[in-house]
Design a protein around this motif. Structure first.
Motif, PDB file in Angstrom:
ATOM      1  N   THR A  36     -11.293   0.092   1.401  1.00 50.85           N
ATOM      2  CA  THR A  36     -10.441   0.567   0.317  1.00 50.85           C
ATOM      3  C   THR A  36     -11.236   1.400  -0.680  1.00 50.85           C
TER       4      THR A  36
ATOM      5  N   ARG B 139       0.834  -1.207   0.000  1.00 55.09           N
ATOM      6  CA  ARG B 139       0.000   0.000   0.000  1.00 55.09           C
ATOM      7  C   ARG B 139       0.868   1.257   0.000  1.00 55.09           C
TER       8      ARG B 139
ATOM      9  N   ALA C   7      -7.249 -12.038   2.911  1.00 54.37           N
ATOM     10  CA  ALA C   7      -7.639 -10.635   2.745  1.00 54.37           C
ATOM     11  C   ALA C   7      -6.716  -9.892   1.782  1.00 54.37           C
TER      12      ALA C   7
ATOM     13  N   GLU D 228      -8.269  -7.993  -1.387  1.00 52.19           N
ATOM     14  CA  GLU D 228      -9.147  -6.904  -0.958  1.00 52.19           C
ATOM     15  C   GLU D 228      -8.320  -5.734  -0.422  1.00 52.19           C
ATOM     16  N   ALA D 229      -7.262  -6.059   0.321  1.00 50.04           N
ATOM     17  CA  ALA D 229      -6.515  -5.010   1.018  1.00 50.04           C
ATOM     18  C   ALA D 229      -5.588  -4.212   0.100  1.00 50.04           C
ATOM     19  N   ILE D 230      -5.112  -4.798  -0.993  1.00 51.37           N
ATOM     20  CA  ILE D 230      -4.232  -4.016  -1.873  1.00 51.37           C
ATOM     21  C   ILE D 230      -4.963  -3.588  -3.142  1.00 51.37           C
ATOM     22  N   GLY D 231      -6.234  -3.964  -3.249  1.00 54.04           N
ATOM     23  CA  GLY D 231      -7.010  -3.665  -4.453  1.00 54.04           C
ATOM     24  C   GLY D 231      -6.967  -4.873  -5.379  1.00 54.04           C
TER      25      GLY D 231
ATOM     26  N   PHE E 210      -7.631   5.200  -1.458  1.00 56.24           N
ATOM     27  CA  PHE E 210      -6.884   4.690  -0.299  1.00 56.24           C
ATOM     28  C   PHE E 210      -5.391   4.553  -0.569  1.00 56.24           C
TER      29      PHE E 210
ATOM     30  N   ASN F 152      -4.666  -5.185  -8.354  1.00 52.82           N
ATOM     31  CA  ASN F 152      -3.233  -4.946  -8.168  1.00 52.82           C
ATOM     32  C   ASN F 152      -2.430  -6.197  -7.859  1.00 52.82           C
TER      33      ASN F 152
END
Lengths: 419, 294
Positions: B122, A266, A288, A291-294, B126, A297
């Motif tokens: 997100t 991120r 996760a 979801e957490a980095i897009g 973000f 991506n």
């Protein structure tokens, strides 16, 4: 066969103990032979009866690691069920005798001593965690039992000179990055990274990995342009990421533990820095992660896997579908590892044609066993010589790209699309 | 020079986020002398609420912070009425234990309801930044930082510019005196505690966007918050902002110029230095035993 050598190694006290054990075992055989046929635990090497073969084990079914031991136990259960459906072992049915050690070393030791010494189980299988296996392996060795362990990859276990221990995971930490190095070696010249930056969480596993990779990649001509270590619980990575960005590496190797790897990515994104190649150790398998980095991506990110339900090794697809049908959830890595341990033991017994522990161990030491985590062979200390899988996110899915016989795709992305 | 400026930007922005997290805590301590160890858990609760609504409606999580603040105001009021006020009557120091117990229980309940998977909201921005020449200013951090300043300013204005604030400060100085001049002490206290907790609404929303969180994350945050307020001086708004900036810049500088493995040690090193040189904190007033609430 090599009892004489063992006696020499054991020394005077050990020799006395070995004689005592020999006497005990001898007595057991006599008692067993005299016993009635309804005595289920009496086999002790008597290979002719139709009684089930009893395999003993003690697992941490309660206590702090109970949630991981449960699928581990299920892996064993599924293995036995499948084995019996296919005619069992040496033409006999197999049953498990399972005790619970509550993740306590002393209980585990007394459990295995009881299983072997009192209950006279025909075979044993290993338990979970390096901690417990480190305690139990000497018991099996002392009683001259083959000990196939589904977990316990710490270096320490393979430095004790055990002769009948076999590790049922594909590789120890030493061989973890092998497939990744190979991928870079085989990359087309114009797509091979020239410079590399290491960002490593402070942990025995990841720091050892950085050392190994540094040596291997420098041998391939990659220049190390940056190297940083951070505490495993760090959470602000902007400044760390900025230093990596300033070094402009083609390849970033992040020895990550968990969420740290996500925060680093991120921060890279915020800085507008997208390395051509990114290899991370543990984070990309986090549910996760995407979801957490897009979700868009993840493309091209590399990691290793000890086990993949998708890997194209023989028997793996059947194991995954059968296990899911039985237990209602796909097998975890622990479930796969205990199933593998069963596969290894069964292969040794069938090849030896008997329950003779020496013959089983000898065969396993000199042969390769096809398992759901790939072909396994072992060095003298029982460390497996298989391959950790190299995986890459492609279209949102972690595809196995190495070794070739496990690969789920032939495509390899050498230059990751920018974030 | 660019590196220095960039490092300062990261440090100040991180500090802004820390100040936002610490604002309600320092308010509650400053006027009530209650060390509210459940502040971290309330932040995580707010982060989960934000994430939950964002996940279902895709409304901007930082805007959601406003609504979540209202909910957290209610949670804070309930917490004060049911737990804090009761144990405070027995022994004011018991509030420390009671609020910590509440934090542990809250984390357990959150884990039961929401599971233990790591979450993060997100929204589109973000992981994006404003670019000023060669410098990078992460957007979400900037928003959180502005929010922190607004909230700290708002709380200051509330305390010094309104009747409620004056009443509360009167209670803090002398409970008996306040009662004598007709201030409803109990009501003022519960209002103040609830307002302090309401700040976790926006703080939690920012946390959800900037970091991943699990129910147990509150331990990390209460640790940082304590560090920020001890550095800056317990109970002082400007001190909280300054302490947060010192901590944020200290962490960024350590990563840029020293060794990133020392980042997590920075708060403790700063605290040791402060405790030796200026035990009351950078902007803290000296507390005498027996001062504050009786």
């Amino acid at each position: 066969m090599n009892a004489g050598r063992q006696l020499r190694v054991l020394g005077k006290n050990g020799r006395r103990r070995a004689v005592a054990i020999g006497l005990t075992v001898g007595m057991a055989v006599i008692v067993g032979a005299c016993g009635s046929s309804s005595d289920t635990g009496s086999a002790a090497g008597a290979g002719t009866s139709d009684e089930p073969i009893v395999i003993g084990m003690s697992l941490p079914l309660t206590g702090p690691v109970a949630d991981r031991a449960k699928p581990g136990y299920e892996g064993y259960q599924y293995w036995v069920k499948e084995l019996n459906a296919n005619g069992g072992m040496l033409g006999r049915q197999v049953e498990l005798k399972v005790l619970d050690d509550g993740f306590d070393q002393r209980t585990a030791i007394s459990d295995y001593t009881k299983l072997i010494g009192q209950d006279k189980v025909d075979l044993v299988l290993g338990t979970f965690s390096s901690d417990l296996n480190l305690a139990v392996a000497p018991i099996a060795e002392r009683y001259n039992y083959v000990y196939v362990e589904p977990s316990g990859g710490a270096d320490e276990i393979f430095e004790r000179g055990f002769t009948k221990l076999f590790f049922a995971q594909p590789a120890t930490t030493k061989k973890l990055p092998e497939q990744f190095v190979k991928m870079i070696e085989e990359a087309p010249e114009d797509q091979r990274p020239k410079t590399v930056a290491y960002v490593t969480a402070e942990d025995p596993n990841t720091t050892q990995l950085e050392e190994i990779l540094k040596a291997d990649l420098e041998a391939l001509g990659l220049e190390t342009v940056h190297s940083a270590t951070y505490a495993a619980d760090a959470s602000n990575f902007d400044a760390i990421a900025n230093a990596v960005k300033a070094a402009e590496p083609d390849l970033v190797v992040n020895g990550s533990i968990a969420q740290d790897g996500i925060q680093l990515i991120r921060s890279f994104q915020k800085l507008g820095f997208s390395p051509d190649m990114l290899y991370q150790t543990n984070t990309p398998t986090d549910p996760a992660f995407a979801e957490a980095i897009g979700p868009d991506n993840t493309e091209g990110i590399l990691t290793y896997l000890a086990y993949s339900a998708e890997a194209a090794y023989p028997g793996n697809a059947e194991f995954v579908s059968g296990y899911e049908k039985e237990f209602g959830a796909p097998p975890s890595e622990d479930a796969a590892n205990s199933y593998t341990a069963g596969q290894v033991l069964a292969a040794g017994v069938e090849a030896a044609g008997s329950l003779d522990q020496d013959a089983i161990a000898e065969w396993l030491h000199s042969n390769t066993v096809d398992t759901i985590v790939g072909p396994l062979s072992w060095d003298a200390a029982g460390a497996s010589q298989g391959d950790m899988l190299l995986a890459q996110f492609q279209d949102g899915v972690l595809e196995v790209i190495g070794p070739p016989d496990a690969a789920t795709t032939q495509k390899i992305i050498y230059k990751k699309p920018a974030w | 020079m660019t590196l220095l400026l960039q490092t300062l930007i990261f440090g100040v922005l991180t500090g802004g986020v820390y100040a936002l997290m610490a604002s309600g805590f320092t308010l509650i301590f400053g006027v009530m002398r209650v060390i509210n160890l459940s502040h971290g858990a309330l932040l995580i609760l707010a982060a989960y609420l934000t994430w939950w609504v964002w996940d279902r409606t895709a409304i901007d999580p930082l805007l959601l912070g406003t609504g979540v603040s209202v909910v957290m105001y209610g949670v804070g009021w309930l917490l004060y009425k049911t737990v804090i006020a009761r144990v405070q009557r027995i022994d004011p120091e018991l509030t420390l234990v009671a609020s910590f117990a509440f934090a542990i229980a809250a984390a357990g309940v959150i884990a039961l309801v929401a599971g233990t998977e790591a979450r993060a909201a997100t929204p589109s921005y973000f992981n994006t930044s404003f670019h000023v020449g060669e410098l990078v200013v992460p957007r979400a951090q900037l928003y959180a930082c502005v929010g922190a300043l607004a909230i700290l300013g708002g709380l200051y204005a509330l305390l010094h510019g309104t009747a409620l604030g004056r009443g509360i400060r009167a209670c803090a100085t002398s409970r008996t005196g306040a009662e004598l001049v007709g201030i409803d002490v109990e009501r003022s206290m519960s209002q103040m505690f609830a307002i302090g907790c309401a700040t976790t609404g926006f703080g939690g929303a920012a946390l959800a966007v900037l970091y991943q969180f699990v129910p147990d994350s509150h331990y990390v945050w209460i640790g940082r918050i304590l560090c920020v307020v001890v550095l800056g001086g317990l109970g002082s708004f400007a001190g909280a902002a300054l302490g947060a900036a010192v901590l944020g810049i200290g962490e960024a500088m350590t990563a840029a110029y020293w060794d990133s493995r020392w980042i997590t040690a920075v708060p403790y090193m700063l605290i040791i230095v402060i405790l030796i040189l200026r035990p009351q904190g950078i902007l803290g007033a000296r507390l005498r035993a027996g001062s504050g609430a009786p």
